[in-house]
Design a protein around this motif. Structure first.
Motif, PDB file in Angstrom:
ATOM      1  N   PRO A  72      10.194  12.435   6.720  1.00  0.00           N
ATOM      2  CA  PRO A  72       8.843  11.867   6.757  1.00  0.00           C
ATOM      3  C   PRO A  72       8.282  11.788   8.169  1.00  0.00           C
ATOM      4  CG  PRO A  72      10.221  10.610   5.265  1.00  0.00           C
ATOM      5  CD  PRO A  72      11.124  11.581   5.965  1.00  0.00           C
ATOM      6  N   ARG A  73       9.125  11.420   9.141  1.00  0.00           N
ATOM      7  CA  ARG A  73       8.654  11.293  10.520  1.00  0.00           C
ATOM      8  C   ARG A  73       8.285  12.656  11.097  1.00  0.00           C
ATOM      9  NH1 ARG A  73       6.392   7.388  13.462  1.00  0.00           N
ATOM     10  NH2 ARG A  73       5.013   9.018  14.206  1.00  0.00           N
ATOM     11  N   ALA A  74       9.146  13.654  10.851  1.00  0.00           N
ATOM     12  CA  ALA A  74       8.867  14.997  11.356  1.00  0.00           C
ATOM     13  C   ALA A  74       7.613  15.575  10.700  1.00  0.00           C
ATOM     14  CB  ALA A  74      10.062  15.913  11.122  1.00  0.00           C
ATOM     15  N   SER A  75       7.448  15.354   9.402  1.00  0.00           N
ATOM     16  CA  SER A  75       6.258  15.836   8.703  1.00  0.00           C
ATOM     17  C   SER A  75       5.004  15.167   9.243  1.00  0.00           C
ATOM     18  CB  SER A  75       6.392  15.570   7.202  1.00  0.00           C
ATOM     19  OG  SER A  75       7.470  16.289   6.646  1.00  0.00           O
ATOM     20  N   PHE A  76       5.094  13.863   9.478  1.00  0.00           N
ATOM     21  CA  PHE A  76       3.960  13.111  10.017  1.00  0.00           C
ATOM     22  C   PHE A  76       3.575  13.646  11.392  1.00  0.00           C
ATOM     23  CE2 PHE A  76       2.305   9.618  12.583  1.00  0.00           C
ATOM     24  CZ  PHE A  76       1.322   9.078  11.773  1.00  0.00           C
ATOM     25  N   ASP A  77       4.560  13.831  12.268  1.00  0.00           N
ATOM     26  CA  ASP A  77       4.284  14.309  13.626  1.00  0.00           C
ATOM     27  C   ASP A  77       3.727  15.733  13.607  1.00  0.00           C
ATOM     28  OD1 ASP A  77       5.197  11.910  14.597  1.00  0.00           O
ATOM     29  OD2 ASP A  77       7.176  12.673  15.167  1.00  0.00           O
ATOM     30  N   LYS A  86      -3.024   7.574   6.425  1.00  0.00           N
ATOM     31  CA  LYS A  86      -1.775   8.240   6.066  1.00  0.00           C
ATOM     32  C   LYS A  86      -0.652   7.670   6.911  1.00  0.00           C
ATOM     33  CE  LYS A  86       0.010  12.652   4.611  1.00  0.00           C
ATOM     34  NZ  LYS A  86      -0.328  14.073   4.368  1.00  0.00           N
ATOM     35  N   ARG A  87       0.439   7.294   6.234  1.00  0.00           N
ATOM     36  CA  ARG A  87       1.555   6.625   6.896  1.00  0.00           C
ATOM     37  C   ARG A  87       2.761   7.552   7.047  1.00  0.00           C
ATOM     38  NH1 ARG A  87       2.730   1.782   3.103  1.00  0.00           N
ATOM     39  NH2 ARG A  87       3.970   1.021   4.863  1.00  0.00           N
ATOM     40  N   ALA A  88       3.601   7.240   8.011  1.00  0.00           N
ATOM     41  CA  ALA A  88       4.819   8.015   8.263  1.00  0.00           C
ATOM     42  C   ALA A  88       5.952   7.492   7.392  1.00  0.00           C
ATOM     43  CB  ALA A  88       5.198   7.949   9.738  1.00  0.00           C
ATOM     44  N   VAL A  89       5.778   7.618   6.082  1.00  0.00           N
ATOM     45  CA  VAL A  89       6.805   7.205   5.132  1.00  0.00           C
ATOM     46  C   VAL A  89       6.974   8.310   4.108  1.00  0.00           C
ATOM     47  CG1 VAL A  89       6.342   4.737   5.418  1.00  0.00           C
ATOM     48  CG2 VAL A  89       5.124   6.020   3.654  1.00  0.00           C
ATOM     49  N   GLY A  90       8.081   8.298   3.380  1.00  0.00           N
ATOM     50  CA  GLY A  90       8.347   9.316   2.381  1.00  0.00           C
ATOM     51  C   GLY A  90       7.495   9.141   1.141  1.00  0.00           C
ATOM     52  N   ASN A  91       7.453  10.215   0.322  1.00  0.00           N
ATOM     53  CA  ASN A  91       6.676  10.173  -0.924  1.00  0.00           C
ATOM     54  C   ASN A  91       7.511  10.547  -2.133  1.00  0.00           C
ATOM     55  OD1 ASN A  91       6.992  12.874  -0.455  1.00  0.00           O
ATOM     56  ND2 ASN A  91       4.832  13.413  -0.692  1.00  0.00           N
ATOM     57  N   ASN A  92       8.853  10.491  -1.974  1.00  0.00           N
ATOM     58  CA  ASN A  92       9.784  10.753  -3.079  1.00  0.00           C
ATOM     59  C   ASN A  92       9.717  12.175  -3.608  1.00  0.00           C
ATOM     60  OD1 ASN A  92      10.663   7.999  -3.111  1.00  0.00           O
ATOM     61  ND2 ASN A  92       8.777   7.483  -4.219  1.00  0.00           N
ATOM     62  N   LEU A 126       0.827  -1.198   0.000  1.00  0.00           N
ATOM     63  CA  LEU A 126       0.000   0.000   0.000  1.00  0.00           C
ATOM     64  C   LEU A 126       0.868   1.258   0.000  1.00  0.00           C
ATOM     65  CD1 LEU A 126      -2.556  -1.263   2.657  1.00  0.00           C
ATOM     66  CD2 LEU A 126      -2.965  -1.032   0.191  1.00  0.00           C
ATOM     67  N   GLY A 127       0.310   2.335  -0.475  1.00  0.00           N
ATOM     68  CA  GLY A 127       1.057   3.575  -0.591  1.00  0.00           C
ATOM     69  C   GLY A 127       1.108   4.371   0.703  1.00  0.00           C
ATOM     70  N   ARG A 128       1.631   5.567   0.565  1.00  0.00           N
ATOM     71  CA  ARG A 128       1.742   6.452   1.720  1.00  0.00           C
ATOM     72  C   ARG A 128       0.371   6.889   2.227  1.00  0.00           C
ATOM     73  NH1 ARG A 128       2.610  12.183   1.682  1.00  0.00           N
ATOM     74  NH2 ARG A 128       3.574  12.944   3.607  1.00  0.00           N
ATOM     75  N   VAL A 129      -0.562   7.147   1.287  1.00  0.00           N
ATOM     76  CA  VAL A 129      -1.950   7.474   1.611  1.00  0.00           C
ATOM     77  C   VAL A 129      -2.835   6.524   0.812  1.00  0.00           C
ATOM     78  CG1 VAL A 129      -3.748   9.233   1.587  1.00  0.00           C
ATOM     79  CG2 VAL A 129      -1.360   9.905   1.982  1.00  0.00           C
ATOM     80  N   PHE A 130      -3.784   5.883   1.486  1.00  0.00           N
ATOM     81  CA  PHE A 130      -4.659   4.954   0.767  1.00  0.00           C
ATOM     82  C   PHE A 130      -6.039   4.933   1.423  1.00  0.00           C
ATOM     83  CE2 PHE A 130      -2.364   2.506   3.968  1.00  0.00           C
ATOM     84  CZ  PHE A 130      -3.352   1.725   4.557  1.00  0.00           C
ATOM     85  N   PRO A 131      -7.080   4.650   0.623  1.00  0.00           N
ATOM     86  CA  PRO A 131      -8.437   4.600   1.160  1.00  0.00           C
ATOM     87  C   PRO A 131      -8.770   3.213   1.696  1.00  0.00           C
ATOM     88  CG  PRO A 131      -8.502   4.362  -1.214  1.00  0.00           C
ATOM     89  CD  PRO A 131      -7.050   4.524  -0.850  1.00  0.00           C
ATOM     90  N   VAL A 132      -9.660   3.177   2.667  1.00  0.00           N
ATOM     91  CA  VAL A 132     -10.198   1.914   3.146  1.00  0.00           C
ATOM     92  C   VAL A 132     -11.693   2.103   3.393  1.00  0.00           C
ATOM     93  CG1 VAL A 132      -8.063   1.112   4.236  1.00  0.00           C
ATOM     94  CG2 VAL A 132      -9.699   2.410   5.579  1.00  0.00           C
TER      95      VAL A 132
END
Length: 263
Positions: free
Chosen positions: A49-54, A34-40, A18-24
């Protein structure tokens, strides 16, 4: 917190790519994860990515204590959070009248939605809060509640000369013009809504002054026009639009493709 929903998401993450943002969809309700991972994307925009997520997690919770303009976090784990699906974005609604020209009511609806967003952005700025990058794709409208919501609160960086509110306004105008095929009546409607804010005149004046001081950058962008770079063309048109605003009183009316000043 809905533990059953989180367990369902955990299962999907363990078994699917699954991607960084995905629907369920869970028990008939739609959500986004939304996940705490990069998006390139550029490390200048999102250095961590962690700082942006927080930062986004904090901003969404804080904004909701002041105004209903950030999504509710209905559940979270250490590396993701979950929000409801609040509706389609302004890119979708802006193009809807073009896609269905037989329905004349869609034009009025689009004007109303952009006006509602402008008013919401002005309220946010009057509270001393800025979004960071209010692009059309990150502004959604809920027709049932007749309300707008701003997504993606992780952007904290800006051109240092701009105030946070001024940067928001410039980014929105650039995002709108960058679409390339939306009628300016929607942009006028958004500015009309924004004019209801106490800070509107000061913010527009500030943006005009900073752009005027750096007009040589936009002269350079004009030299690139034969290459048809989308962002530089939108930058030049944004500069022209903003410099064309007059601010005797920042009270604007939507009209036939004109910015009408009301004294």
């Amino acid at each position: 917190m809905n533990e059953a929903l989180l367990e369902y998401i955990d299962h999907k993450l363990n078994n699917e790519d699954l991607g960084r943002v995905f629907p369920v969809t869970f028990q008939g309700n739609e959500y986004f994860v939304k996940r705490a991972v990069g998006n390139n994307r550029s490390s200048w925009i999102k250095p961590s990515p962690r700082a942006s997520f927080d930062h986004e997690f904090y901003m969404m919770n804080f904004v909701r204590t002041q105004l209903p303009l950030a999504p509710e976090i209905v559940g979270f784990r250490e590396n993701y959070f979950v929000t409801p699906n609040y509706g389609k974005n302004l890119t979708y609604y802006g193009h809807l009248p073009q896609e269905h020209p037989e329905d004349s009511s869609l034009e009025d609806m689009a004007v109303h939605i952009f006006y509602a967003f402008g008013k919401a952005l002005g309220m946010l700025h009057d509270y001393g809060i800025a979004h960071g990058r209010p692009a059309l794709r990150d502004i959604v409208y809920n027709p049932d509640a007749d309300s707008v919501m701003l997504l993606d609160w992780e952007n904290a960086r800006r051109w240092p000369e701009f105030t946070p509110a001024g940067w928001d306004l410039l980014i929105f105008i650039h995002s709108f013009i960058r679409e390339g095929d939306l009628p300016n009546t929607y942009l006028y409607a958004a500015m009309n809504g924004y004019s209801s804010a106490r800070c509107a005149s000061e913010t527009v004046r500030h943006v005009k002054e900073v752009l005027h001081k750096r007009d040589y950058l936009f002269k350079f962008c004009r030299l690139l026009e034969p290459l048809h770079f989308v962002d530089t063309e939108a930058a030049v048109k944004s500069f022209d639009f903003i410099q064309g605003l007059r601010i005797p009183q920042m009270t604007l009316q939507y009209g036939e493709g004109h910015f009408i000043m009301v004294k």
